[in-house]
Every structure is written in C-alpha cells, then in structure tokens.
Design a protein around this motif. Structure first.
Motif, PDB file in Angstrom:
ATOM      1  N   ILE A   2      33.839  89.927 -20.548  1.00  0.00           N
ATOM      2  CA  ILE A   2      33.741  89.179 -19.294  1.00  0.00           C
ATOM      3  C   ILE A   2      34.914  88.217 -19.158  1.00  0.00           C
ATOM      4  O   ILE A   2      35.480  88.079 -18.069  1.00  0.00           O
ATOM      5  CB  ILE A   2      32.394  88.425 -19.211  1.00  0.00           C
ATOM      6  CG1 ILE A   2      31.243  89.429 -19.100  1.00  0.00           C
ATOM      7  CG2 ILE A   2      32.368  87.473 -18.035  1.00  0.00           C
ATOM      8  CD1 ILE A   2      29.884  88.807 -19.179  1.00  0.00           C
ATOM      9  N   VAL A   3      35.297  87.597 -20.257  1.00  0.00           N
ATOM     10  CA  VAL A   3      36.427  86.664 -20.216  1.00  0.00           C
ATOM     11  C   VAL A   3      37.708  87.408 -19.845  1.00  0.00           C
ATOM     12  O   VAL A   3      38.512  86.925 -19.058  1.00  0.00           O
ATOM     13  CB  VAL A   3      36.572  85.914 -21.558  1.00  0.00           C
ATOM     14  CG1 VAL A   3      37.818  85.055 -21.577  1.00  0.00           C
ATOM     15  CG2 VAL A   3      35.343  85.069 -21.829  1.00  0.00           C
ATOM     16  N   LEU A   5      37.950  90.105 -18.013  1.00  0.00           N
ATOM     17  CA  LEU A   5      37.891  90.402 -16.581  1.00  0.00           C
ATOM     18  C   LEU A   5      38.188  89.159 -15.743  1.00  0.00           C
ATOM     19  O   LEU A   5      38.848  89.252 -14.707  1.00  0.00           O
ATOM     20  CB  LEU A   5      36.525  90.976 -16.217  1.00  0.00           C
ATOM     21  CG  LEU A   5      36.241  92.379 -16.731  1.00  0.00           C
ATOM     22  CD1 LEU A   5      34.803  92.779 -16.422  1.00  0.00           C
ATOM     23  CD2 LEU A   5      37.209  93.377 -16.148  1.00  0.00           C
ATOM     24  N   LEU A   6      37.693  88.016 -16.190  1.00  0.00           N
ATOM     25  CA  LEU A   6      37.973  86.784 -15.453  1.00  0.00           C
ATOM     26  C   LEU A   6      39.453  86.419 -15.498  1.00  0.00           C
ATOM     27  O   LEU A   6      39.986  85.895 -14.521  1.00  0.00           O
ATOM     28  CB  LEU A   6      37.129  85.636 -16.004  1.00  0.00           C
ATOM     29  CG  LEU A   6      35.644  85.693 -15.668  1.00  0.00           C
ATOM     30  CD1 LEU A   6      34.890  84.599 -16.416  1.00  0.00           C
ATOM     31  CD2 LEU A   6      35.414  85.580 -14.178  1.00  0.00           C
ATOM     32  N   VAL A   7      40.114  86.703 -16.610  1.00  0.00           N
ATOM     33  CA  VAL A   7      41.551  86.447 -16.691  1.00  0.00           C
ATOM     34  C   VAL A   7      42.295  87.350 -15.719  1.00  0.00           C
ATOM     35  O   VAL A   7      43.189  86.917 -14.996  1.00  0.00           O
ATOM     36  CB  VAL A   7      42.069  86.648 -18.138  1.00  0.00           C
ATOM     37  CG1 VAL A   7      43.583  86.650 -18.178  1.00  0.00           C
ATOM     38  CG2 VAL A   7      41.528  85.558 -19.052  1.00  0.00           C
ATOM     39  N   LYS A   9      41.044  89.262 -13.013  1.00  0.00           N
ATOM     40  CA  LYS A   9      40.631  89.303 -11.597  1.00  0.00           C
ATOM     41  C   LYS A   9      40.471  87.933 -10.950  1.00  0.00           C
ATOM     42  O   LYS A   9      40.742  87.774  -9.777  1.00  0.00           O
ATOM     43  CB  LYS A   9      39.303  90.065 -11.468  1.00  0.00           C
ATOM     44  CG  LYS A   9      39.365  91.489 -11.955  1.00  0.00           C
ATOM     45  CD  LYS A   9      40.237  92.328 -11.069  1.00  0.00           C
ATOM     46  CE  LYS A   9      40.242  93.774 -11.563  1.00  0.00           C
ATOM     47  NZ  LYS A   9      41.121  94.606 -10.787  1.00  0.00           N
ATOM     48  N   ALA A  10      40.020  86.948 -11.698  1.00  0.00           N
ATOM     49  CA  ALA A  10      39.720  85.649 -11.096  1.00  0.00           C
ATOM     50  C   ALA A  10      40.774  84.592 -11.389  1.00  0.00           C
ATOM     51  O   ALA A  10      40.644  83.455 -10.950  1.00  0.00           O
ATOM     52  CB  ALA A  10      38.356  85.163 -11.574  1.00  0.00           C
ATOM     53  N   LEU A  12      41.626  83.257 -14.370  1.00  0.00           N
ATOM     54  CA  LEU A  12      41.282  82.304 -15.421  1.00  0.00           C
ATOM     55  C   LEU A  12      42.502  82.064 -16.298  1.00  0.00           C
ATOM     56  O   LEU A  12      43.206  83.001 -16.682  1.00  0.00           O
ATOM     57  CB  LEU A  12      40.124  82.848 -16.276  1.00  0.00           C
ATOM     58  CG  LEU A  12      39.605  81.943 -17.388  1.00  0.00           C
ATOM     59  CD1 LEU A  12      38.938  80.710 -16.806  1.00  0.00           C
ATOM     60  CD2 LEU A  12      38.630  82.691 -18.273  1.00  0.00           C
ATOM     61  N   ALA A  17      40.503  80.787 -21.454  1.00  0.00           N
ATOM     62  CA  ALA A  17      39.883  81.991 -21.998  1.00  0.00           C
ATOM     63  C   ALA A  17      39.777  81.902 -23.516  1.00  0.00           C
ATOM     64  O   ALA A  17      38.766  82.300 -24.102  1.00  0.00           O
ATOM     65  CB  ALA A  17      40.672  83.228 -21.591  1.00  0.00           C
ATOM     66  N   CYS A  20      36.898  79.737 -24.391  1.00  0.00           N
ATOM     67  CA  CYS A  20      35.643  80.471 -24.195  1.00  0.00           C
ATOM     68  C   CYS A  20      35.346  81.379 -25.379  1.00  0.00           C
ATOM     69  O   CYS A  20      34.215  81.436 -25.868  1.00  0.00           O
ATOM     70  CB  CYS A  20      35.708  81.311 -22.921  1.00  0.00           C
ATOM     71  SG  CYS A  20      35.648  80.380 -21.402  1.00  0.00           S
TER      72      CYS A  20
END
Length: 52
Positions: A2-3, A5-7, A9-10, A12, A17, A20
């Motif tokens: 998930i981390v 993907l957040l880096v 797409k979002a 982050l 990261a 996290c």
C-alpha cells in the motif's frame, strides 16, 4: 504494498514512506501485533459478509 502504491499514485514522499515501513516493522514485533492482526482479520471477515 500500500505504501508503494501511495508513493506512485498519491505522491507520498519517499521519506514518509520509509517512516511508514519502519513503523510497521517495529509494530509487528510488539506485543500489540496479535490484537492488531485479529482486528484487521475481523474487519476483513465483516466486509466479506456484506453482499452488494
């Protein structure tokens, strides 16, 4: 996962990261890990019972 993907797409920050990932690593070795695992597993079971 998930981390990552957040880096991608979002947007982050990579430093955030890393924090996290390290937090998850140390939390997994703590005495709270079984309670967290049971809570997440229960939430997934509840979601699986919902019929759309």
């Amino acid at each position: 996962m998930i981390v990552f993907l957040l880096v991608k797409k979002a947007g982050l920050n990579v430093a955030h990261a890393l924090v996290c990932v390290l937090f998850g690593f140390f939390l997994a070795g703590s005495s709270a890990a079984p309670s967290i695992r049971d809570g997440v597993q229960g939430a997934f079971q509840l979601i699986a019972k919902i019929h759309f």
